[in-house]
Design a protein around this motif. Structure first.
Motif, mmCIF file in Angstrom:
data_model
loop_
_atom_site.group_PDB
_atom_site.id
_atom_site.type_symbol
_atom_site.label_atom_id
_atom_site.label_comp_id
_atom_site.label_asym_id
_atom_site.label_seq_id
_atom_site.Cartn_x
_atom_site.Cartn_y
_atom_site.Cartn_z
ATOM 1 N N LEU A 154 22.440 16.690 47.826
ATOM 2 C CA LEU A 154 21.706 17.936 47.698
ATOM 3 C C LEU A 154 21.024 17.963 46.350
ATOM 4 N N ARG A 155 19.854 18.538 46.330
ATOM 5 C CA ARG A 155 19.124 18.638 45.077
ATOM 6 C C ARG A 155 19.992 19.345 44.033
ATOM 7 N N GLY A 156 20.081 18.722 42.888
ATOM 8 C CA GLY A 156 20.841 19.348 41.803
ATOM 9 C C GLY A 156 22.333 19.037 41.829
ATOM 10 N N TYR A 157 22.778 18.259 42.849
ATOM 11 C CA TYR A 157 24.214 17.942 42.912
ATOM 12 C C TYR A 157 24.451 16.432 42.926
ATOM 13 N N ARG A 159 25.670 14.600 40.702
ATOM 14 C CA ARG A 159 26.958 14.194 40.143
ATOM 15 C C ARG A 159 28.054 14.212 41.205
#
Ligand SMILES: Nc1ncnc2c1ncn2[C@@H]1O[C@H](COP(=O)(O)OP(=O)(O)OP(=O)(O)O)[C@@H](O)[C@H]1O
Ligand SMILES: [Mg+2]
Lengths: 514, 250
Positions: A154-157, A159
């Motif tokens: 997912l965008r932004g995840y 990590r």
């Protein structure tokens, strides 16, 4: 970047996935779906050779890079495309068109995939990554499926996705490169991506006896012929015939140009036979070339005359249909069967312990280099004699000499340093391009005039059609003048001293051995 | 890419609730959608379970394109991303009228995203300061929730006057009735007055229902946890009208 594709060796459901993720993330099932995927490529693997895979799944066509970071493109289609022109206009088609050209897409493999998408949740019950589990049945009829796991971050995840990738690896899942699934599917389907070479480069030992080497080369050409032959009848695209004919001509040219390797009567017989085989498809190939140029011809005409040209192409299409029937009949004829059987038999004959001739017993490198270098000098000599005023025949004659040189260089390319020989072939190709265009335009003009006369005797072509053909001839003639004008500079570039030096270095030195 | 701002200078009128539900429904309809939480209260961010970042201050707007790209978070729903409140808090800092072009800041920050998204929803805090003007300039459409009261009539008239005075296209302004409680006589009268007086009030209205309030507990858009409810149907009807407006624009 985090790996996104894994292979696991057990079926994966929600609880297994939770276990694989070490209970670090909660896992919920989102959706499941089964679909068939068809892998498409041309007979000569044009997509694969450009590191691309084309997949049709339901209605979605995906063009995916097998390596590298090129973008994946997708479009929806109503049915399986065969040619690039079956696709809707747009960036997808543009991309595919450049790779396929006139070749047809064949089904290279099929896989049935049962996909289940899971969501991995963090402590806030927030989805941080989608995890797709693909159970892929590779072989038709088999009931064992291979299991693959794809991470859909997912965008932004990023990590969290990286952490999930680490957890999967730690639990024994094998990381795959994005192209690995493709190769697994192809292997299961018994396909060898990139395995077809229309112009085979035969690796040769330079010290090998010339007659043995020639047989190996001829055998490679026979293979190309045999590979393509069954498809000629099916008329899938124009290039099966093209490759088939190129192989025939290369074989014939090898026999003609490297004289004295085999007994003279054998060489003569085989050459005639191959000539006969080639003639069976002359007309069909000519018509293919005209029909492939349809769009280009239309574009050459003023817009008022574009519709006028349609009857010409209808006429050519009708003739092509007839020519195809004739060729199919010829291929089934006993004469053709005999020619091919004869040739195969000659290649299968064991080599005599002593070559039939002095040249046949020389090392192939010597024979090849000597012959190629002689041909280089012939091309240079003929080319230098051509001035702006020279008659067309001289250019046509030079074109033939260049073609012989090209066949020789390609045929024996396995003897030379690939980078060097390919560089030289490229130089020659530029010159051939100019001469070939000139010849094509001359032939096309004459053909159109003949066809116009032929149409006039059989039915009543409308004035529009005759005017359109006339305009086309004029346009071709104007182009021909431009091509003719460019010959001088093109030849000078080819005959430049550094180029001559390169040819000499590659092929000239072994003359001393004679 | 079209930008739709849920805007009102009044608090608690349903801006965030409608931004969240409309953005969700747009994404479900296949629009690649971004919801920008411009409110430091970060309710929209909370509804999507995205943790507000309390980390070091980003470098501001030296490279707004890069900053915004790194801040966007995927939501649990396909096609729907969120720009969390802390981004605007840190990078837009729009409370001060410092830079000369500060009215265009938001528009410029969003511009690099125009290929990534079909639709951007802005959820704004109740404001009339420089942020409001940034929103007006960035948005293609303003969507104003009106609670049916006489006070709403006044404030909406003020907004219309302001937009006209500052040469914004009046076409961009739309309103809809929000938190409607038809059991209340005063509200019924106010609704009639609003519909008579303004010609840009959408037909769909959102009823006042405790199911909507539960969004705070469920932390999901209404159509996810109560797909067949009156509340969900209200948002679906509202989205249908909004969709007609943006599709008509293209
Ligand atoms: N249709 C509704 N029915 C009942 N409660 C609602 C409705 N819409 C919103 N609410 C509730 O009213 C409160 C305010 O709504 P919301 O946060 O959407 O308004 P807002 O305009 O964004 O407020 P703010 O100006 O503080 O940002 C919230 O607690 C919300 O759950
Ligand atoms: Mg709010």
């Amino acid at each position: 970047m985090t790996a996104t594709l894994f292979r696991v060796f057990e079926p994966v459901d929600q609880s297994v996935l939770a276990r694989l993720l070490g209970e670090t993330f909660a896992v919920v099932e989102e959706a499941g779906q089964s679909h068939d995927t068809t892998y498409l490529d041309t007979f000569d693997w044009r997509l694969f050779n450009r590191s691309s895979a084309l997949l049709l799944s339901e209605n979605t066509l995906t063009l995916a890079p097998l390596v590298g970071s090129n973008e994946t493109l997708q479009i929806d289609v109503d049915r399986r495309p065969v040619f690039s022109w079956d696709l809707p206009a747009g960036p997808f088609r543009k991309q595919v068109e450049g790779m396929l050209e006139m070749r047809a897409l064949l089904v290279r493999a099929q896989a049935k995939t049962l996909t289940t998408v899971f969501r991995a949740l963090n402590d806030d019950q927030k989805t941080v990554c989608r995890v797709a589990v693909d159970a892929v049945t590779l072989e038709t009829g088999s009931d064992t499926a291979e299991t693959f796991i794809r991470l859909l971050p997912l965008r932004g995840y990023d990590r969290d996705a990286a952490e999930i990738a680490d957890l999967l690896s730690a639990s024994g899942a094998i990381e795959l490169a994005s192209g690995d699934l493709y190769f697994a599917v192809m292997a299961a389907a018994g396909q060898q991506p990139g395995g077809y070479q229309p112009k085979p480069v035969v690796p040769l030992d330079p010290t090998m006896r010339a007659d043995a080497a020639m047989k190996a080369l001829l055998r490679a050409e026979l293979e190309v012929i045999q590979i393509n032959e069954p498809y000629l009848v099916q008329d899938i695209d124009t290039e099966f015939l093209h490759d088939y004919r190129v192989a025939l001509r290369r074989a014939r040219s090898a026999l003609a140009e490297v004289k004295g390797v085999f007994p003279a009567d054998t060489t003569r017989r085989l050459r005639t036979d191959l000539q006969v085989a080639n003639q069976f498809s002359n007309e069909l190939r000519d018509l293919d070339v005209y029909l492939l140029s349809e769009e280009r011809y239309r574009a050459m005409l003023p817009s008022q005359l574009r519709d006028g040209i349609a009857p010409l192409f209808d006429h050519l299409r009708a003739r092509r249909a007839a020519a195809l029937v004739e060729m199919v009949e010829a291929l089934a004829s006993s004469e053709y069967r005999r020619v091919m059987a004869d040739w195969a038999a000659f290649l299968d004959e064991p080599l005599p312990s002593r070559a039939a001739s002095r040249i046949g017993s020389r090392p192939v490198l010597e024979v090849a280099s000597r012959r190629i270098y002689k041909q280089v000098r012939q091309v240079l000599k003929d080319g230098r004699a051509i001035t702006a005023e020279s008659p067309d025949e001289m250019l046509h004659a030079l074109r033939i000499e260049c073609k012989k040189l090209r066949y020789l260089m390609e045929l024996f390319s396995g003897l030379y340093e690939p980078k060097e020989i390919n560089g030289l072939i490229k130089q020659l190709r530029t010159l051939q391009g100019n001469l070939g265009d000139f010849n094509d335009l001359s032939v096309q003009e004459a053909y159109l005039m003949r066809t116009a006369a032929e149409m006039a005797t059989r039915r009543q072509p409308t004035p529009d059609t005759l005017m359109a053909i006339g305009a086309l001839v004029a346009a071709l003639d104007a182009e021909r003048a431009v091509v003719r004008g460019a010959f001088g500079d093109t030849f000078d570039a080819f005959a430049a001293s550094e180029n001559r030096e390169r040819f000499k270095l590659a092929f000239g030195s072994s003359r001393d051995a004679f | 890419m079209q930008v739709i701002a849920l805007y009102s200078n009044k608090g608690g009128v349903g801006k965030t609730a409608s931004a969240v539900n409309l953005a969700y429904l747009a994404a479900q309809s296949g629009y690649r959608t971004l919801l920008c939480d411009l409110d430091p209260q970060s309710s929209a961010t909370f509804y999507f379970r995205v943790k507000p970042k309390l980390k070091k201050q980003a470098r501001g707007l030296t490279n707004p394109g890069k900053a915004i790209d790194a801040s966007i978070k995927g939501t649990d729903y396909e096609n729907l991303d969120l720009l969390p409140a802390d981004f605007s808090h840190r990078n837009l800092d729009l409370t001060f009228n410092d830079a000369k072009n500060s009215k265009d800041r938001l528009r410029r920050v969003l511009r690099p995203l125009r290929r990534d998204y079909d639709l951007v929803f802005l959820d704004s805090p109740p404001t009339i300061n420089i942020l409001a003007e940034n929103i007006f300039r960035a948005a293609d459409h303003l969507l104003v929730p009106l609670i049916p009261t006489t006070l709403s009539v006044r404030t909406f008239e003020q907004l219309q006057a302001f937009l006209k005075e500052n040469r914004y296209k009046t076409r961009m302004l739309h309103s809809f009735l929000s938190m409607v409680d038809r059991r209340k006589k005063l509200q019924r009268e106010a609704e009639i007055e609003i519909r008579n007086r303004f010609d840009n009030v959408l037909t769909a209205s959102i009823p006042y229902l405790s199911l909507v309030e539960q969004m705070g507990i469920m932390r999901e858009p209404v159509p996810v946890y109560a797909p067949r409810s009156t509340a969900a149907r209200g948002y679906v009807a509202l989205w249908a009208e909004v969709r007609a407006i943006i599709d008509g624009d293209r």
